[in-house]
Design a protein around this motif. Structure first.
Motif, PDB file in Angstrom:
ATOM      1  N   MET A 251       0.841  -1.207   0.000  1.00  0.00           N
ATOM      2  CA  MET A 251       0.000   0.000   0.000  1.00  0.00           C
ATOM      3  C   MET A 251       0.874   1.254   0.000  1.00  0.00           C
ATOM      4  SD  MET A 251      -2.950  -1.216   2.673  1.00  0.00           S
ATOM      5  CE  MET A 251      -3.844   0.304   2.866  1.00  0.00           C
ATOM      6  N   LEU A 252       1.934   1.215   0.812  1.00  0.00           N
ATOM      7  CA  LEU A 252       2.842   2.371   0.891  1.00  0.00           C
ATOM      8  C   LEU A 252       3.505   2.636  -0.455  1.00  0.00           C
ATOM      9  CD1 LEU A 252       4.591   1.659   4.310  1.00  0.00           C
ATOM     10  CD2 LEU A 252       3.046   3.576   3.806  1.00  0.00           C
ATOM     11  N   PHE A 253       3.977   1.564  -1.100  1.00  0.00           N
ATOM     12  CA  PHE A 253       4.761   1.729  -2.318  1.00  0.00           C
ATOM     13  C   PHE A 253       3.907   2.080  -3.537  1.00  0.00           C
ATOM     14  CE2 PHE A 253       8.381  -1.044  -0.471  1.00  0.00           C
ATOM     15  CZ  PHE A 253       8.803   0.049   0.263  1.00  0.00           C
ATOM     16  N   GLN A 254       2.646   1.670  -3.503  1.00  0.00           N
ATOM     17  CA  GLN A 254       1.772   1.974  -4.637  1.00  0.00           C
ATOM     18  C   GLN A 254       1.697   3.501  -4.858  1.00  0.00           C
ATOM     19  OE1 GLN A 254      -2.309   1.477  -3.973  1.00  0.00           O
ATOM     20  NE2 GLN A 254      -2.848   1.520  -6.143  1.00  0.00           N
ATOM     21  N   LYS A 255       1.478   4.241  -3.776  1.00  0.00           N
ATOM     22  CA  LYS A 255       1.386   5.700  -3.883  1.00  0.00           C
ATOM     23  C   LYS A 255       2.756   6.333  -4.103  1.00  0.00           C
ATOM     24  CE  LYS A 255      -2.997   5.984  -3.681  1.00  0.00           C
ATOM     25  NZ  LYS A 255      -3.934   6.697  -2.830  1.00  0.00           N
ATOM     26  N   LEU A 256       3.775   5.729  -3.531  1.00  0.00           N
ATOM     27  CA  LEU A 256       5.133   6.251  -3.723  1.00  0.00           C
ATOM     28  C   LEU A 256       5.504   6.213  -5.214  1.00  0.00           C
ATOM     29  CD1 LEU A 256       7.827   7.255  -2.557  1.00  0.00           C
ATOM     30  CD2 LEU A 256       8.458   4.881  -2.137  1.00  0.00           C
ATOM     31  N   LYS A 257       5.136   5.111  -5.874  1.00  0.00           N
ATOM     32  CA  LYS A 257       5.441   4.969  -7.307  1.00  0.00           C
ATOM     33  C   LYS A 257       4.733   6.065  -8.112  1.00  0.00           C
ATOM     34  CE  LYS A 257       4.620   0.433  -7.773  1.00  0.00           C
ATOM     35  NZ  LYS A 257       4.359  -0.842  -8.404  1.00  0.00           N
ATOM     36  N   ILE A 258       3.447   6.290  -7.780  1.00  0.00           N
ATOM     37  CA  ILE A 258       2.687   7.327  -8.500  1.00  0.00           C
ATOM     38  C   ILE A 258       3.340   8.697  -8.268  1.00  0.00           C
ATOM     39  CG2 ILE A 258       0.439   8.467  -8.715  1.00  0.00           C
ATOM     40  CD1 ILE A 258      -0.857   5.835  -7.744  1.00  0.00           C
ATOM     41  N   ALA A 259       3.746   8.951  -7.016  1.00  0.00           N
ATOM     42  CA  ALA A 259       4.335  10.256  -6.677  1.00  0.00           C
ATOM     43  C   ALA A 259       5.623  10.507  -7.462  1.00  0.00           C
ATOM     44  CB  ALA A 259       4.607  10.331  -5.179  1.00  0.00           C
ATOM     45  N   THR A 260       6.471   9.490  -7.582  1.00  0.00           N
ATOM     46  CA  THR A 260       7.740   9.700  -8.293  1.00  0.00           C
ATOM     47  C   THR A 260       7.492  10.015  -9.767  1.00  0.00           C
ATOM     48  OG1 THR A 260       7.973   7.323  -8.685  1.00  0.00           O
ATOM     49  CG2 THR A 260       9.135   8.221  -6.778  1.00  0.00           C
ATOM     50  N   LYS A 261       6.454   9.392 -10.328  1.00  0.00           N
ATOM     51  CA  LYS A 261       6.143   9.644 -11.746  1.00  0.00           C
ATOM     52  C   LYS A 261       5.536  11.038 -11.906  1.00  0.00           C
ATOM     53  CE  LYS A 261       6.098   4.986 -13.357  1.00  0.00           C
ATOM     54  NZ  LYS A 261       6.179   4.140 -12.166  1.00  0.00           N
ATOM     55  N   GLN A 262       4.604  11.345 -10.999  1.00  0.00           N
ATOM     56  CA  GLN A 262       3.934  12.640 -11.063  1.00  0.00           C
ATOM     57  C   GLN A 262       4.925  13.798 -10.969  1.00  0.00           C
ATOM     58  OE1 GLN A 262       0.253  12.220  -8.895  1.00  0.00           O
ATOM     59  NE2 GLN A 262       0.305  14.366  -8.341  1.00  0.00           N
ATOM     60  N   TYR A 263       5.927  13.653 -10.105  1.00  0.00           N
ATOM     61  CA  TYR A 263       6.890  14.747  -9.892  1.00  0.00           C
ATOM     62  C   TYR A 263       8.197  14.527 -10.654  1.00  0.00           C
ATOM     63  CZ  TYR A 263       3.713  16.639  -6.441  1.00  0.00           C
ATOM     64  OH  TYR A 263       2.619  17.201  -5.829  1.00  0.00           O
ATOM     65  N   ASN A 264       8.243  13.421 -11.424  1.00  0.00           N
ATOM     66  CA  ASN A 264       9.425  13.104 -12.230  1.00  0.00           C
ATOM     67  C   ASN A 264      10.714  13.120 -11.386  1.00  0.00           C
ATOM     68  OD1 ASN A 264      10.741  12.403 -14.530  1.00  0.00           O
ATOM     69  ND2 ASN A 264      11.039  14.528 -15.213  1.00  0.00           N
ATOM     70  N   ILE A 265      10.680  12.369 -10.303  1.00  0.00           N
ATOM     71  CA  ILE A 265      11.803  12.333  -9.359  1.00  0.00           C
ATOM     72  C   ILE A 265      12.264  10.888  -9.186  1.00  0.00           C
ATOM     73  CG2 ILE A 265      12.255  12.515  -6.853  1.00  0.00           C
ATOM     74  CD1 ILE A 265      10.882  15.218  -6.953  1.00  0.00           C
ATOM     75  N   SER A 266      13.585  10.699  -9.185  1.00  0.00           N
ATOM     76  CA  SER A 266      14.081   9.321  -9.030  1.00  0.00           C
ATOM     77  C   SER A 266      14.961   9.155  -7.786  1.00  0.00           C
ATOM     78  CB  SER A 266      14.835   8.896 -10.280  1.00  0.00           C
ATOM     79  OG  SER A 266      15.926   9.760 -10.460  1.00  0.00           O
ATOM     80  N   GLN A 267      15.088  10.206  -6.984  1.00  0.00           N
ATOM     81  CA  GLN A 267      15.800  10.097  -5.703  1.00  0.00           C
ATOM     82  C   GLN A 267      14.724   9.878  -4.638  1.00  0.00           C
ATOM     83  OE1 GLN A 267      19.162  11.714  -4.597  1.00  0.00           O
ATOM     84  NE2 GLN A 267      19.917  11.538  -6.673  1.00  0.00           N
ATOM     85  N   VAL A 268      14.770   8.732  -3.986  1.00  0.00           N
ATOM     86  CA  VAL A 268      13.681   8.383  -3.074  1.00  0.00           C
ATOM     87  C   VAL A 268      14.239   7.940  -1.723  1.00  0.00           C
ATOM     88  CG1 VAL A 268      11.573   7.018  -2.837  1.00  0.00           C
ATOM     89  CG2 VAL A 268      12.390   7.591  -5.105  1.00  0.00           C
ATOM     90  N   LEU A 287      12.178  -2.774  -5.380  1.00  0.00           N
ATOM     91  CA  LEU A 287      11.411  -1.833  -6.196  1.00  0.00           C
ATOM     92  C   LEU A 287      12.340  -0.800  -6.841  1.00  0.00           C
ATOM     93  CD1 LEU A 287       8.508  -0.976  -6.968  1.00  0.00           C
ATOM     94  CD2 LEU A 287       8.473   0.437  -4.926  1.00  0.00           C
ATOM     95  N   ALA A 288      13.337  -0.378  -6.080  1.00  0.00           N
ATOM     96  CA  ALA A 288      14.286   0.630  -6.578  1.00  0.00           C
ATOM     97  C   ALA A 288      14.980   0.138  -7.843  1.00  0.00           C
ATOM     98  CB  ALA A 288      15.308   0.952  -5.502  1.00  0.00           C
ATOM     99  N   LYS A 289      15.304  -1.141  -7.857  1.00  0.00           N
ATOM    100  CA  LYS A 289      15.980  -1.704  -9.038  1.00  0.00           C
ATOM    101  C   LYS A 289      15.052  -1.624 -10.248  1.00  0.00           C
ATOM    102  CE  LYS A 289      19.141  -5.051  -7.304  1.00  0.00           C
ATOM    103  NZ  LYS A 289      19.062  -6.395  -6.743  1.00  0.00           N
ATOM    104  N   LEU A 290      13.801  -2.055 -10.049  1.00  0.00           N
ATOM    105  CA  LEU A 290      12.820  -2.047 -11.139  1.00  0.00           C
ATOM    106  C   LEU A 290      12.546  -0.632 -11.652  1.00  0.00           C
ATOM    107  CD1 LEU A 290      10.046  -4.502  -9.858  1.00  0.00           C
ATOM    108  CD2 LEU A 290      11.492  -4.794 -11.873  1.00  0.00           C
ATOM    109  N   GLU A 291      12.409   0.302 -10.710  1.00  0.00           N
ATOM    110  CA  GLU A 291      12.021   1.664 -11.080  1.00  0.00           C
ATOM    111  C   GLU A 291      13.222   2.552 -11.393  1.00  0.00           C
ATOM    112  OE1 GLU A 291       8.736   2.935 -11.110  1.00  0.00           O
ATOM    113  OE2 GLU A 291       8.001   0.907 -10.746  1.00  0.00           O
ATOM    114  N   ARG A 292      14.442   1.999 -11.214  1.00  0.00           N
ATOM    115  CA  ARG A 292      15.696   2.757 -11.407  1.00  0.00           C
ATOM    116  C   ARG A 292      15.765   3.998 -10.510  1.00  0.00           C
ATOM    117  NH1 ARG A 292      18.161   0.901 -16.158  1.00  0.00           N
ATOM    118  NH2 ARG A 292      16.766  -0.384 -17.386  1.00  0.00           N
TER     119      ARG A 292
END
Ligand code: KG4
Ligand code: ZN
Length: 349
Positions: A251-268, A287-292
């Protein structure tokens, strides 16, 4: 005003009394007295927490000063947690900090506990680069924070009811663990199958979260299973823990993934007490590996409540000239947007 200050920082927002010294931006120590008095009550008892802070604060501060090898007159400022947290707990650190600053005639720095959880990433390298997104997960909060600068943060998503740590602790209570049960779910989950049981995850709009539903779902799931097998919890404890943990983490990561895309940020980054969770840390790295993503996870001691994070935050506030006057009081409901507004106004209220 010293450019490279030495600051004593105090944290007393909940059930940890902590003190740390930061010198020239380097945190020298992190002394923590954890309160065990709440164990049998299923949660923190505010009055007991406040009393325990009163007994602990002098020895904790003395130990931090002695360990750092400095005397009171070498301090350039005193920092304390202003909020959010329990009023009676915050009052102890606030009063102590104000009294010290007054008697030593040095500046006082009020710190937002949630901002400090994020800045725990600047205690030791590697440091994240701005802007980054921080998922702050604690017993009282669940927030997605867009971190633009040391003191420039924006909450872009948060829980609308229970915090994820609260969900861990409440579900742990249903399973018979003492408070706080989050770390015990973690321990038991390590021997369990995360896919053994399915629990519904709540998906609410935008980047917000809701964790009250899963607690209720687990409650009824246990009731039904126990009706058929009174030993169900005992026999399947690690599978239940692993499944609950996996659901919460997803549940936590689902929204985190959307947020990184929405703000175009890859430092998490991840921060807060639940950031100590083994399953969360593991799934985060996968997840970090998959999402780079380039990811940052604080050391265990800087995930749960500690004064080192207050110390590093106070260092940046000192450099920015963000001081408080002696009229400042604790604010149990301090919110990040509020702290920024008030800091610009000199924290007067
Ligand atoms: O940040 P924190 O120390 O205090 C607050 O500001 O709330 O977070 C405490 C929360 C508690 O809910 C505790 O159960 C949870 O963090 N926690 C964990 C783990 N360690 C601490 N939850 C799951 N797994 C852990 N290993
Ligand atoms: Zn905290």
């Amino acid at each position: 005003m010293a450019k490279t200050p030495t600051i004593l920082a105090i944290e007393s927002s909940c059930d940890e009394t902590s003190a740390a010294v930061v010198h020239q931006g380097k945190v020298l120590n992190n002394i923590i007295a954890t309160q065990t008095v709440h164990k049998n009550y299923g949660g923190v008892v505010p009055e007991l927490a406040s009393r325990a802070h009163q007994s602990n604060i002098v020895p904790v501060v003395n130990t931090a000063m002695k360990d750092a090898g400095i005397n009171l007159h070498q301090l350039d400022a005193i920092a304390f947690t202003r909020g959010p947290g329990l009023l009676g707990s915050l009052l102890v650190g606030t009063s102590f900090g104000k009294a010290m600053a007054l008697s030593l005639n040095i500046p006082l720095i009020a710190v937002d506990h949630m901002e400090a959880h994020v800045l725990a990433h600047f205690i030791n390298p590697p440091y994240p680069e701005f802007p980054f997104i921080c998922l702050t997960v604690s017993g009282g909060h669940t927030q997605l924070v867009l971190v633009k600068d040391y003191l420039g943060m924006q909450v872009i998503g948060q829980t609308r009811d229970d915090a994820v740590g609260e969900a861990f602790d409440k579900i742990a209570k249903l399973l018979g663990f003492p408070y706080p049960g989050g770390p015990m779910i973690d321990e038991s989950a390590q021997q369990g199958d995360p896919l053994a049981f399915q629990f519904p995850s709540t998906n609410i709009p935008e980047l917000d979260y809701s964790f009250s539903g899963i607690k209720t779902a687990v409650k009824y799931f246990l009731r039904d299973e126990l009706a058929g097998d009174p030993d169900f919890i005992k026999d399947r404890l690690s599978d239940i823990c692993a499944s609950v943990q996996h659901t919460l983490v997803q549940m936590l990561f689902q929204k985190l993934k959307i947020a990184t895309k929405q703000y175009n940020i890859s430092q998490v980054a991840i921060a807060g007490g639940v950031g100590a969770n083994t399953g969360l840390r593991q799934e985060f790295l996968e997840l970090a590996k998959l999402e780079r993503w380039t990811v940052f996870i604080p050391e265990f001691q800087y995930c749960t409540d500690n004064a080192a994070m207050i110390a590093i935050t106070s260092h940046y506030k000192y450099l920015d000239g963000q001081f408080s006057d002696l009229m400042v009081g604790p604010d149990p409901r301090l919110a990040m947007d509020k702290v920024h507004r008030q800091s610009r106004e000199g924290l007067k209220d």
